[in-house]
Design a protein around this motif. Sequence first.
Motif, PDB file in Angstrom:
ATOM      1  N   ALA A  17       1.069  -1.266  -0.165  1.00  0.00           N
ATOM      2  CA  ALA A  17       0.111   0.127   0.049  1.00  0.00           C
ATOM      3  C   ALA A  17       0.936   1.262  -0.043  1.00  0.00           C
ATOM      4  O   ALA A  17       0.589   2.372  -0.794  1.00  0.00           O
ATOM      5  CB  ALA A  17      -0.965   0.007   1.148  1.00  0.00           C
ATOM      6  N   ILE A  18       1.984   1.203   0.734  1.00  0.00           N
ATOM      7  CA  ILE A  18       2.841   2.482   0.810  1.00  0.00           C
ATOM      8  C   ILE A  18       3.379   2.632  -0.631  1.00  0.00           C
ATOM      9  O   ILE A  18       3.757   3.719  -1.129  1.00  0.00           O
ATOM     10  CB  ILE A  18       3.752   2.243   1.998  1.00  0.00           C
ATOM     11  CG1 ILE A  18       3.234   2.307   3.254  1.00  0.00           C
ATOM     12  CG2 ILE A  18       5.056   3.290   1.740  1.00  0.00           C
ATOM     13  CD1 ILE A  18       4.159   1.850   4.461  1.00  0.00           C
ATOM     14  N   LEU A  19       3.936   1.463  -1.145  1.00  0.00           N
ATOM     15  CA  LEU A  19       4.550   1.436  -2.631  1.00  0.00           C
ATOM     16  C   LEU A  19       3.518   2.070  -3.566  1.00  0.00           C
ATOM     17  O   LEU A  19       4.162   2.840  -4.274  1.00  0.00           O
ATOM     18  CB  LEU A  19       4.789   0.250  -2.902  1.00  0.00           C
ATOM     19  CG  LEU A  19       5.735   0.182  -4.285  1.00  0.00           C
ATOM     20  CD1 LEU A  19       6.876   0.761  -4.408  1.00  0.00           C
ATOM     21  CD2 LEU A  19       6.087  -1.433  -4.544  1.00  0.00           C
ATOM     22  N   PHE A  20       2.167   1.825  -3.307  1.00  0.00           N
ATOM     23  CA  PHE A  20       1.274   2.184  -4.358  1.00  0.00           C
ATOM     24  C   PHE A  20       1.232   3.622  -4.182  1.00  0.00           C
ATOM     25  O   PHE A  20       1.066   4.638  -5.177  1.00  0.00           O
ATOM     26  CB  PHE A  20       0.116   1.420  -4.012  1.00  0.00           C
ATOM     27  CG  PHE A  20      -1.000   1.996  -4.999  1.00  0.00           C
ATOM     28  CD1 PHE A  20      -1.216   1.624  -6.528  1.00  0.00           C
ATOM     29  CD2 PHE A  20      -2.222   2.957  -4.453  1.00  0.00           C
ATOM     30  CE1 PHE A  20      -2.159   2.246  -7.025  1.00  0.00           C
ATOM     31  CE2 PHE A  20      -2.878   3.479  -5.196  1.00  0.00           C
ATOM     32  CZ  PHE A  20      -3.182   2.995  -6.517  1.00  0.00           C
ATOM     33  N   VAL A  21       1.142   4.137  -3.048  1.00  0.00           N
ATOM     34  CA  VAL A  21       0.914   5.655  -2.706  1.00  0.00           C
ATOM     35  C   VAL A  21       2.191   6.408  -3.288  1.00  0.00           C
ATOM     36  O   VAL A  21       1.875   7.675  -3.638  1.00  0.00           O
ATOM     37  CB  VAL A  21       0.780   5.918  -1.235  1.00  0.00           C
ATOM     38  CG1 VAL A  21       0.656   7.244  -0.775  1.00  0.00           C
ATOM     39  CG2 VAL A  21      -0.823   5.219  -0.826  1.00  0.00           C
ATOM     40  N   MET A  22       3.248   5.907  -3.090  1.00  0.00           N
ATOM     41  CA  MET A  22       4.507   6.469  -3.629  1.00  0.00           C
ATOM     42  C   MET A  22       4.765   6.492  -5.176  1.00  0.00           C
ATOM     43  O   MET A  22       5.184   7.659  -5.748  1.00  0.00           O
ATOM     44  CB  MET A  22       5.672   5.934  -2.839  1.00  0.00           C
ATOM     45  CG  MET A  22       5.695   5.996  -1.438  1.00  0.00           C
ATOM     46  SD  MET A  22       5.944   7.625  -0.695  1.00  0.00           S
ATOM     47  CE  MET A  22       7.695   7.931  -1.185  1.00  0.00           C
ATOM     48  N   VAL A  23       4.303   5.472  -5.638  1.00  0.00           N
ATOM     49  CA  VAL A  23       4.461   5.243  -6.937  1.00  0.00           C
ATOM     50  C   VAL A  23       3.346   5.776  -7.983  1.00  0.00           C
ATOM     51  O   VAL A  23       3.649   6.429  -9.217  1.00  0.00           O
ATOM     52  CB  VAL A  23       4.734   3.903  -7.507  1.00  0.00           C
ATOM     53  CG1 VAL A  23       4.653   3.545  -8.997  1.00  0.00           C
ATOM     54  CG2 VAL A  23       5.949   3.218  -6.793  1.00  0.00           C
ATOM     55  N   PHE A  24       2.273   5.822  -7.462  1.00  0.00           N
ATOM     56  CA  PHE A  24       0.835   5.969  -8.369  1.00  0.00           C
ATOM     57  C   PHE A  24       1.020   7.742  -8.669  1.00  0.00           C
ATOM     58  O   PHE A  24       0.769   7.872 -10.075  1.00  0.00           O
ATOM     59  CB  PHE A  24      -0.254   5.975  -7.414  1.00  0.00           C
ATOM     60  CG  PHE A  24      -1.569   6.424  -8.259  1.00  0.00           C
ATOM     61  CD1 PHE A  24      -2.152   5.803  -9.026  1.00  0.00           C
ATOM     62  CD2 PHE A  24      -2.110   7.874  -7.919  1.00  0.00           C
ATOM     63  CE1 PHE A  24      -3.205   6.281  -9.944  1.00  0.00           C
ATOM     64  CE2 PHE A  24      -3.326   8.199  -8.631  1.00  0.00           C
ATOM     65  CZ  PHE A  24      -3.788   7.465  -9.731  1.00  0.00           C
ATOM     66  N   TRP A  28       0.951   8.497 -12.768  1.00  0.00           N
ATOM     67  CA  TRP A  28       0.019   9.525 -13.346  1.00  0.00           C
ATOM     68  C   TRP A  28       0.636  10.695 -13.680  1.00  0.00           C
ATOM     69  O   TRP A  28       0.215  10.956 -15.202  1.00  0.00           O
ATOM     70  CB  TRP A  28      -0.845  10.129 -12.204  1.00  0.00           C
ATOM     71  CG  TRP A  28      -1.875  11.063 -12.485  1.00  0.00           C
ATOM     72  CD1 TRP A  28      -1.803  12.222 -12.666  1.00  0.00           C
ATOM     73  CD2 TRP A  28      -3.359  10.820 -12.818  1.00  0.00           C
ATOM     74  NE1 TRP A  28      -2.840  12.922 -12.951  1.00  0.00           N
ATOM     75  CE2 TRP A  28      -3.899  11.902 -12.918  1.00  0.00           C
ATOM     76  CE3 TRP A  28      -3.962   9.462 -12.724  1.00  0.00           C
ATOM     77  CZ2 TRP A  28      -5.204  11.857 -13.477  1.00  0.00           C
ATOM     78  CZ3 TRP A  28      -5.540   9.553 -12.942  1.00  0.00           C
ATOM     79  CH2 TRP A  28      -6.016  10.707 -13.195  1.00  0.00           C
ATOM     80  N   MET A  29       1.835  11.200 -13.521  1.00  0.00           N
ATOM     81  CA  MET A  29       2.697  12.288 -14.159  1.00  0.00           C
ATOM     82  C   MET A  29       3.136  11.860 -15.612  1.00  0.00           C
ATOM     83  O   MET A  29       2.939  12.600 -16.499  1.00  0.00           O
ATOM     84  CB  MET A  29       3.823  12.690 -13.482  1.00  0.00           C
ATOM     85  CG  MET A  29       4.575  13.880 -14.079  1.00  0.00           C
ATOM     86  SD  MET A  29       5.996  14.217 -12.944  1.00  0.00           S
ATOM     87  CE  MET A  29       6.866  12.569 -12.735  1.00  0.00           C
ATOM     88  N   PHE A  30       3.597  10.642 -15.667  1.00  0.00           N
ATOM     89  CA  PHE A  30       4.223  10.153 -16.957  1.00  0.00           C
ATOM     90  C   PHE A  30       3.063   9.733 -17.890  1.00  0.00           C
ATOM     91  O   PHE A  30       3.230  10.157 -19.029  1.00  0.00           O
ATOM     92  CB  PHE A  30       4.912   9.023 -16.745  1.00  0.00           C
ATOM     93  CG  PHE A  30       6.247   9.117 -16.042  1.00  0.00           C
ATOM     94  CD1 PHE A  30       7.239  10.193 -16.358  1.00  0.00           C
ATOM     95  CD2 PHE A  30       6.698   8.355 -14.962  1.00  0.00           C
ATOM     96  CE1 PHE A  30       8.400  10.371 -15.583  1.00  0.00           C
ATOM     97  CE2 PHE A  30       7.772   8.459 -14.121  1.00  0.00           C
ATOM     98  CZ  PHE A  30       8.620   9.462 -14.550  1.00  0.00           C
ATOM     99  N   ARG A  31       1.989   9.229 -17.289  1.00  0.00           N
ATOM    100  CA  ARG A  31       0.791   8.861 -18.270  1.00  0.00           C
ATOM    101  C   ARG A  31       0.204  10.342 -18.964  1.00  0.00           C
ATOM    102  O   ARG A  31      -0.028  10.417 -20.263  1.00  0.00           O
ATOM    103  CB  ARG A  31      -0.106   8.054 -17.808  1.00  0.00           C
ATOM    104  CG  ARG A  31      -1.510   7.810 -18.583  1.00  0.00           C
ATOM    105  CD  ARG A  31      -0.871   6.895 -19.668  1.00  0.00           C
ATOM    106  NE  ARG A  31      -1.930   6.611 -20.606  1.00  0.00           N
ATOM    107  CZ  ARG A  31      -2.488   7.142 -21.687  1.00  0.00           C
ATOM    108  NH1 ARG A  31      -1.437   8.248 -21.910  1.00  0.00           N
ATOM    109  NH2 ARG A  31      -3.161   6.959 -22.629  1.00  0.00           N
ATOM    110  N   VAL A  32      -0.062  11.242 -18.124  1.00  0.00           N
ATOM    111  CA  VAL A  32      -0.696  12.826 -18.674  1.00  0.00           C
ATOM    112  C   VAL A  32       0.337  13.240 -19.450  1.00  0.00           C
ATOM    113  O   VAL A  32      -0.225  13.858 -20.567  1.00  0.00           O
ATOM    114  CB  VAL A  32      -0.964  13.484 -17.213  1.00  0.00           C
ATOM    115  CG1 VAL A  32      -1.266  14.950 -17.717  1.00  0.00           C
ATOM    116  CG2 VAL A  32      -1.991  12.879 -16.487  1.00  0.00           C
ATOM    117  N   SER A  33       1.527  13.017 -19.309  1.00  0.00           N
ATOM    118  CA  SER A  33       2.572  13.887 -20.279  1.00  0.00           C
ATOM    119  C   SER A  33       2.365  13.017 -21.665  1.00  0.00           C
ATOM    120  O   SER A  33       3.005  13.498 -22.522  1.00  0.00           O
ATOM    121  CB  SER A  33       3.979  13.547 -19.658  1.00  0.00           C
ATOM    122  OG  SER A  33       4.433  12.437 -19.610  1.00  0.00           O
ATOM    123  N   LEU A  34       1.936  11.801 -21.657  1.00  0.00           N
ATOM    124  CA  LEU A  34       1.856  11.279 -23.237  1.00  0.00           C
ATOM    125  C   LEU A  34       0.510  11.310 -23.660  1.00  0.00           C
ATOM    126  O   LEU A  34       0.105  10.433 -24.798  1.00  0.00           O
ATOM    127  CB  LEU A  34       2.237   9.607 -22.776  1.00  0.00           C
ATOM    128  CG  LEU A  34       3.820   9.506 -22.356  1.00  0.00           C
ATOM    129  CD1 LEU A  34       3.839   7.930 -22.099  1.00  0.00           C
ATOM    130  CD2 LEU A  34       4.798   9.935 -23.435  1.00  0.00           C
TER     131      LEU A  34
END
Length: 273
Positions: A17-24, A28-34
């Motif tokens: 859960a902590i990993l998901f909160v850190m990576v999400f 999201w940033m990389f996906r929006v940039s594409l």
Amino acid sequence: MVRHPLLRSIKYVLLAAILFVMVFPLCWMFRVSLMPVGSAVSLDSVFHSVVTFDAYRALFAGTNTLKYLFNSVLVGVIVVMGNILFCFMTAYGLARFKSIVNKPLFISVIVVLMIPSHILIIPLYLMAVKSGIYDTYLVLILPWLVNPIGIFLIKQYIENVPKSMEEAARIDGAGEFRILFQLVMPVCKPALAVLAIQVFFTNWNSFLFPYILTSKDSLKTLPVGLAHLQGHQAIDWQQLMAGSSLAVLPVLVLFIIMQRQIVSGITAGAIKQ
């Protein structure tokens, strides 16, 4: 003592859960940039829109991003090299050469650590203007060539290095500079790696000081340049996320490459020989 399987499962779930909160946010940033430039940013569009590099093309074509990126890299590399050299030499002097002024000097380093850096904005601005380095590369480099945290970290590390190596080198006729740079410095590589990464991260992400101490567009660093992508009426999220991705990628790659040195440098300084 064997831990209960249920407790182990709970631990892994919490870590996931902590990993998901850190990576999400990064994903999201990389996906929006594409996403296509000008498209609405929503959960549905993020998952279903086409992948395109139009935002990156528009970013480089419509802004001075390459220059901002060059400035950040140039300033970051020079500041890191300066900190490695000056912090190491200062820390070695404080750790090895005992004198009456040694302890007061080290106390002054600790006191500087207690001073919030933002208090220095106005004095630093006035000094830059009066000395003639305002709006130059020097104002982005000179004030940050020595870091009190670096002096403290390297001094604590050097104190754990046995003096016998240096004494043996002196008996063999080695000079102080040869001992310093060919004997002690290689031993301190883990701590120097931690210092280099910490200084680079801090300098790379610095916004307030470069924003206040420079006014020319040709001297802006990447964080300052990205701030101007946020318009008063609207924000081009695709270009902003593309610029943010460019700012994050070098730091992310550097951290992945140097993570072993970071861990070893942090833990080694805590172990008494």
